[in-house]
Enzyme design. Structure first.
Site, short mmCIF file in Angstrom:
data_model
loop_
_atom_site.label_atom_id
_atom_site.label_comp_id
_atom_site.label_asym_id
_atom_site.label_seq_id
_atom_site.Cartn_x
_atom_site.Cartn_y
_atom_site.Cartn_z
N ARG A 25 44.18 13.66 7.97
CA ARG A 25 45.04 12.47 8.02
C ARG A 25 45.30 11.93 6.60
O ARG A 25 46.45 11.66 6.22
CB ARG A 25 44.35 11.39 8.87
CG ARG A 25 44.99 10.03 8.84
CD ARG A 25 44.15 9.09 9.71
NE ARG A 25 44.66 7.73 9.73
CZ ARG A 25 44.30 6.78 8.88
NH1 ARG A 25 43.44 7.05 7.90
NH2 ARG A 25 44.80 5.57 9.00
N GLY A 108 31.62 29.30 1.45
CA GLY A 108 32.34 30.55 1.74
C GLY A 108 33.85 30.32 1.68
O GLY A 108 34.60 31.17 1.16
N ASP A 132 26.09 20.72 6.48
CA ASP A 132 24.90 21.18 5.76
C ASP A 132 24.62 20.37 4.48
O ASP A 132 23.50 20.40 3.97
CB ASP A 132 25.03 22.66 5.37
CG ASP A 132 25.23 23.55 6.58
OD1 ASP A 132 24.91 23.12 7.70
OD2 ASP A 132 25.73 24.68 6.41
N GLU A 192 6.46 14.18 11.44
CA GLU A 192 5.26 14.51 10.65
C GLU A 192 5.57 15.44 9.50
O GLU A 192 4.93 15.37 8.45
CB GLU A 192 4.20 15.18 11.55
CG GLU A 192 3.25 14.23 12.23
CD GLU A 192 3.97 13.20 13.10
OE1 GLU A 192 4.87 13.61 13.84
OE2 GLU A 192 3.63 12.01 13.02
N GLU A 227 16.85 25.67 10.36
CA GLU A 227 17.11 27.06 10.79
C GLU A 227 17.04 27.98 9.57
O GLU A 227 17.37 27.56 8.46
CB GLU A 227 18.50 27.15 11.45
CG GLU A 227 19.62 26.77 10.51
CD GLU A 227 21.01 26.98 11.06
OE1 GLU A 227 21.16 27.46 12.19
OE2 GLU A 227 21.97 26.66 10.35
N HIS A 257 24.66 23.33 18.44
CA HIS A 257 25.98 22.84 18.05
C HIS A 257 26.26 21.39 18.42
O HIS A 257 27.28 20.85 18.00
CB HIS A 257 27.06 23.75 18.61
CG HIS A 257 27.14 25.06 17.86
ND1 HIS A 257 26.29 26.10 18.13
CD2 HIS A 257 27.91 25.45 16.81
CE1 HIS A 257 26.55 27.10 17.30
NE2 HIS A 257 27.53 26.73 16.49
O1 F6P Z 1 27.73 25.67 8.02
C1 F6P Z 1 27.66 24.88 9.14
C2 F6P Z 1 26.81 25.50 10.20
O2 F6P Z 1 26.76 24.63 11.30
C3 F6P Z 1 25.41 25.92 9.77
O3 F6P Z 1 24.51 24.84 9.73
C4 F6P Z 1 25.07 26.95 10.81
O4 F6P Z 1 24.14 27.88 10.30
C5 F6P Z 1 26.39 27.63 11.06
O5 F6P Z 1 27.40 26.71 10.65
C6 F6P Z 1 26.63 28.05 12.48
O6 F6P Z 1 27.88 28.65 12.54
P1 F6P Z 1 28.61 29.09 13.90
O7 F6P Z 1 29.15 27.85 14.55
O8 F6P Z 1 29.70 30.00 13.45
O9 F6P Z 1 27.58 29.74 14.75
#
Ligand code: F6P
Length: 327
Positions: A25, A108, A132, A192, A227, A257
């Site tokens: 926007r 990327g 992230d 913790e 992760e 997600h």
């Molecule tokens: O870069 C954002 C992110 O949500 C990361 O935290 C995660 O590793 C990745 O994208 C997951 O990507 P996708 O939705 O393609 O599985």
């Protein structure tokens, strides 16, 4: 070289992040304010290669500031990472008479933009858009604050069960190779420990965190796991601890997600709006290969090569604060 920009192309790329719509926007309105035409490119670089492009008016971006996701869709494109893919993308840009490209995304996506500008000399401006928060040169990325608050709310809820059942919970959160979400949500939710890729966690250390909690006043423990910080993630850590302490009641919760969705927070909307306006301003000033970011509440221009190549670390005082506060 500075030349007059008449038409910009705009795309979102990589994982969607709350606030991307606010950025779309802001870019659209700021461009039109300065008499620059806006062409929205659908589905990131994939759509650029395929020519999925449509001109936007101010109406196209009405009533979207509060919406999560991205109205122009996002994708990850392997083809764009090849020379042949970028040649097709360049043809689309020429066909649409786009003379600068704004990319909202993460590392990327910026690497792709850099390759394009090196080969075809088109100005590219990056807007940091990822939950992230792992982009060097900006204090915050669009989407991070919303995701952080989402994680905090989830952990608050999990804590109810953890304390009612006297359990240890391993909660896995996003972050790809960065621990910003894990560390900061751990502090915000009073967990913790946070297991993050930036700091190695020894098994004894983990046992100490949890054992400490159980031996003292606490009857439950929450460990936030970023992760990819450990092989096998939160589940592997839980399995290890269970093998050593069969007496612990252990559960794993992978948030997944749900961390990327939802209406952006005020902070994300404001950040996205500021950076969108700044992206157009930077083009008017003749900038060509930068990310617009924010440092100490000021808009900054960061060379794209720097943001791609430099590593942003977590703050050591936060690591220490979490450690001290978990007694
Ligand atoms: O870069 C954002 C992110 O949500 C990361 O935290 C995660 O590793 C990745 O994208 C997951 O990507 P996708 O939705 O393609 O599985």
């Amino acid at each position: 070289m500075s030349y007059q920009i008449k038409t910009i192309g705009l795309l979102t790329s990589g994982g969607d992040a709350p606030g991307m719509n606010a950025a779309i926007r802001a870019i659209t309105r700021a461009a039109i304010y300065h008499n620059i035409r806006v062409k929205a490119i659908y589905r990131g670089y994939k759509g650029l290669i395929a020519g999925e492009i449509r001109e936007f008016t101010t109406q196209d971006v009405s009533n979207i500031i509060q919406r999560g996701g991205t109205i122009i869709k996002s994708a990850r494109s392997d083809e764009f990472m090849t020379k042949e893919g970028r040649a097709k993308a360049w043809q689309s840009l020429q066909r649409e008479e786009i003379d600068a490209l704004i990319v909202i995304g993460g590392n990327g996506s910026f690497a792709g933009a850099l390759a394009l500008t090196e080969e075809y000399d088109i100005p590219v401006i990056g807007l940091p858009g990822t939950v992230d928060n792992d982009l060097w040169g900006t204090d915050f990325t669009i989407g991070y604050d919303t995701a952080l608050n989402t994680v905090m709310e989830c952990v608050d809820k999990i804590k109810d069960t953890a304390s009612s059942h006297e359990r240890v919970f391993f909660v896995e959160v996003m972050g790809r190779d960065a621990g910003f979400l894990a560390l900061n949500s751990a502090i915000a939710a009073g967990a913790e420990a946070a297991i993050i890729p930036e700091r190695r966690t020894q098994e004894e250390q983990l046992e100490a965190y949890i054992g400490n909690g159980f031996r003292k006043s606490k009857n439950s423990s929450i460990v936030i796991v970023s992760e990819h910080s450990e092989k096998g993630g939160a589940q592997a850590l839980a399995d290890k601890l269970k093998a050593q302490h069969p007496e612990y009641d252990i559960r794993v919760s992978i948030l997944g997600h749900l961390q990327r969705g939802g209406s952006p927070t005020a902070n994300d909307r404001i950040l996205a709006s500021r950076l969108g306006v700044a992206a157009i301003q930077s083009l008017l000033e003749g900038q060509r290969t930068i990310m617009v970011g924010v440092k100490d509440d000021e808009v900054v221009y960061v060379p794209l090569t720097k943001t791609i190549n430099e590593h942003k670390d977590v703050k050591q005082d936060k690591v220490q604060a979490l450690h001290i506060l978990s007694i």
